[in-house]
Scaffold this motif. Structure first.
Motif, PDB file in Angstrom:
ATOM      1  N   ASN A  15      47.164  83.520 -32.036  1.00  0.00           N
ATOM      2  CA  ASN A  15      46.112  84.493 -32.315  1.00  0.00           C
ATOM      3  C   ASN A  15      46.725  85.620 -33.120  1.00  0.00           C
ATOM      4  O   ASN A  15      47.576  86.326 -32.589  1.00  0.00           O
ATOM      5  N   PRO A  16      46.348  85.806 -34.364  1.00  0.00           N
ATOM      6  CA  PRO A  16      45.295  85.078 -35.082  1.00  0.00           C
ATOM      7  C   PRO A  16      45.759  83.677 -35.483  1.00  0.00           C
ATOM      8  O   PRO A  16      46.948  83.404 -35.522  1.00  0.00           O
ATOM      9  N   PHE A  17      44.784  82.811 -35.771  1.00  0.00           N
ATOM     10  CA  PHE A  17      45.106  81.448 -36.192  1.00  0.00           C
ATOM     11  C   PHE A  17      44.737  81.272 -37.659  1.00  0.00           C
ATOM     12  O   PHE A  17      43.990  82.048 -38.217  1.00  0.00           O
ATOM     13  N   SER A  18      45.304  80.234 -38.279  1.00  0.00           N
ATOM     14  CA  SER A  18      44.950  79.947 -39.670  1.00  0.00           C
ATOM     15  C   SER A  18      44.495  78.496 -39.819  1.00  0.00           C
ATOM     16  O   SER A  18      43.346  78.250 -40.135  1.00  0.00           O
ATOM     17  N   ASN A  19      45.352  77.537 -39.567  1.00  0.00           N
ATOM     18  CA  ASN A  19      44.990  76.127 -39.762  1.00  0.00           C
ATOM     19  C   ASN A  19      44.574  75.400 -38.491  1.00  0.00           C
ATOM     20  O   ASN A  19      43.947  74.356 -38.560  1.00  0.00           O
ATOM     21  N   GLN A  20      44.945  75.946 -37.349  1.00  0.00           N
ATOM     22  CA  GLN A  20      44.579  75.313 -36.085  1.00  0.00           C
ATOM     23  C   GLN A  20      44.799  76.299 -34.950  1.00  0.00           C
ATOM     24  O   GLN A  20      45.511  77.280 -35.090  1.00  0.00           O
ATOM     25  N   PHE A  21      44.144  76.023 -33.825  1.00  0.00           N
ATOM     26  CA  PHE A  21      44.446  76.767 -32.613  1.00  0.00           C
ATOM     27  C   PHE A  21      44.476  75.795 -31.450  1.00  0.00           C
ATOM     28  O   PHE A  21      43.919  74.708 -31.508  1.00  0.00           O
ATOM     29  N   ASN A  22      45.162  76.203 -30.409  1.00  0.00           N
ATOM     30  CA  ASN A  22      45.324  75.386 -29.212  1.00  0.00           C
ATOM     31  C   ASN A  22      44.628  76.056 -28.037  1.00  0.00           C
ATOM     32  O   ASN A  22      44.679  77.276 -27.896  1.00  0.00           O
ATOM     33  N   LEU A  23      44.009  75.242 -27.218  1.00  0.00           N
ATOM     34  CA  LEU A  23      43.350  75.715 -26.007  1.00  0.00           C
ATOM     35  C   LEU A  23      43.930  74.948 -24.830  1.00  0.00           C
ATOM     36  O   LEU A  23      43.914  73.723 -24.813  1.00  0.00           O
ATOM     37  N   LYS A  24      44.474  75.695 -23.876  1.00  0.00           N
ATOM     38  CA  LYS A  24      44.993  75.093 -22.641  1.00  0.00           C
ATOM     39  C   LYS A  24      44.378  75.845 -21.478  1.00  0.00           C
ATOM     40  O   LYS A  24      44.426  77.077 -21.433  1.00  0.00           O
ATOM     41  N   MET A  25      43.776  75.106 -20.560  1.00  0.00           N
ATOM     42  CA  MET A  25      43.174  75.748 -19.402  1.00  0.00           C
ATOM     43  C   MET A  25      42.928  74.754 -18.289  1.00  0.00           C
ATOM     44  O   MET A  25      42.903  73.550 -18.514  1.00  0.00           O
ATOM     45  N   LYS A  26      42.739  75.275 -17.106  1.00  0.00           N
ATOM     46  CA  LYS A  26      42.380  74.457 -15.952  1.00  0.00           C
ATOM     47  C   LYS A  26      40.867  74.453 -15.815  1.00  0.00           C
ATOM     48  O   LYS A  26      40.213  75.470 -15.995  1.00  0.00           O
ATOM     49  N   ASN A  27      40.333  73.316 -15.486  1.00  0.00           N
ATOM     50  CA  ASN A  27      38.917  73.173 -15.182  1.00  0.00           C
ATOM     51  C   ASN A  27      38.825  73.083 -13.660  1.00  0.00           C
ATOM     52  O   ASN A  27      38.847  72.008 -13.098  1.00  0.00           O
ATOM     53  N   VAL A  28      38.745  74.235 -13.013  1.00  0.00           N
ATOM     54  CA  VAL A  28      38.831  74.265 -11.556  1.00  0.00           C
ATOM     55  C   VAL A  28      37.668  73.560 -10.865  1.00  0.00           C
ATOM     56  O   VAL A  28      37.810  73.051  -9.762  1.00  0.00           O
ATOM     57  N   SER A  29      36.510  73.504 -11.529  1.00  0.00           N
ATOM     58  CA  SER A  29      35.360  72.847 -10.903  1.00  0.00           C
ATOM     59  C   SER A  29      35.391  71.337 -11.084  1.00  0.00           C
ATOM     60  O   SER A  29      34.763  70.603 -10.342  1.00  0.00           O
ATOM     61  N   GLY A  30      36.115  70.861 -12.116  1.00  0.00           N
ATOM     62  CA  GLY A  30      36.157  69.434 -12.394  1.00  0.00           C
ATOM     63  C   GLY A  30      34.879  68.916 -13.022  1.00  0.00           C
ATOM     64  O   GLY A  30      34.732  67.723 -13.238  1.00  0.00           O
ATOM     65  N   SER A  31      33.947  69.816 -13.337  1.00  0.00           N
ATOM     66  CA  SER A  31      32.685  69.397 -13.957  1.00  0.00           C
ATOM     67  C   SER A  31      32.770  69.548 -15.479  1.00  0.00           C
ATOM     68  O   SER A  31      33.725  70.123 -16.005  1.00  0.00           O
ATOM     69  N   LYS A  32      31.774  69.046 -16.189  1.00  0.00           N
ATOM     70  CA  LYS A  32      31.768  69.111 -17.645  1.00  0.00           C
ATOM     71  C   LYS A  32      31.746  70.555 -18.116  1.00  0.00           C
ATOM     72  O   LYS A  32      31.094  71.409 -17.524  1.00  0.00           O
ATOM     73  N   MET A  33      32.476  70.818 -19.206  1.00  0.00           N
ATOM     74  CA  MET A  33      32.510  72.144 -19.809  1.00  0.00           C
ATOM     75  C   MET A  33      32.121  72.020 -21.267  1.00  0.00           C
ATOM     76  O   MET A  33      32.570  71.114 -21.958  1.00  0.00           O
ATOM     77  N   LYS A  34      31.311  72.921 -21.741  1.00  0.00           N
ATOM     78  CA  LYS A  34      30.912  72.940 -23.145  1.00  0.00           C
ATOM     79  C   LYS A  34      31.716  74.031 -23.844  1.00  0.00           C
ATOM     80  O   LYS A  34      31.744  75.175 -23.388  1.00  0.00           O
TER      81      LYS A  34
END
Length: 66
Positions: A6-25
């Protein structure tokens, strides 16, 4: 949650836990609320680790909505 670089130019990465285990948009929009990338990722896994290609985006401010 980690979003880098951050800031990004050609790509960015997202890493996170989905604590609910349900679908995320996940949507990337510009300051006017328009979809900036054709990504609407629906993740159901417990750990999300994705790289998004942004080399076709114009310089500006973007929002990642989860």
């Amino acid at each position: 949650m980690k979003i880098f670089p951050n800031p990004f130019s050609n790509q960015f990465n997202l890493k996170m836990k989905n604590v609910s285990g349900s679908k995320m948009k996940i949507t990337l929009t510009d300051v006017l609320g328009r979809k900036a990338l054709p990504i609407e990722l629906e993740e159901k896994s417990m750990m999300i680790d994705k790289t998004f290609n942004t080399e076709n985006l114009k310089s500006g401010t973007y929002f990642l909505e989860i």
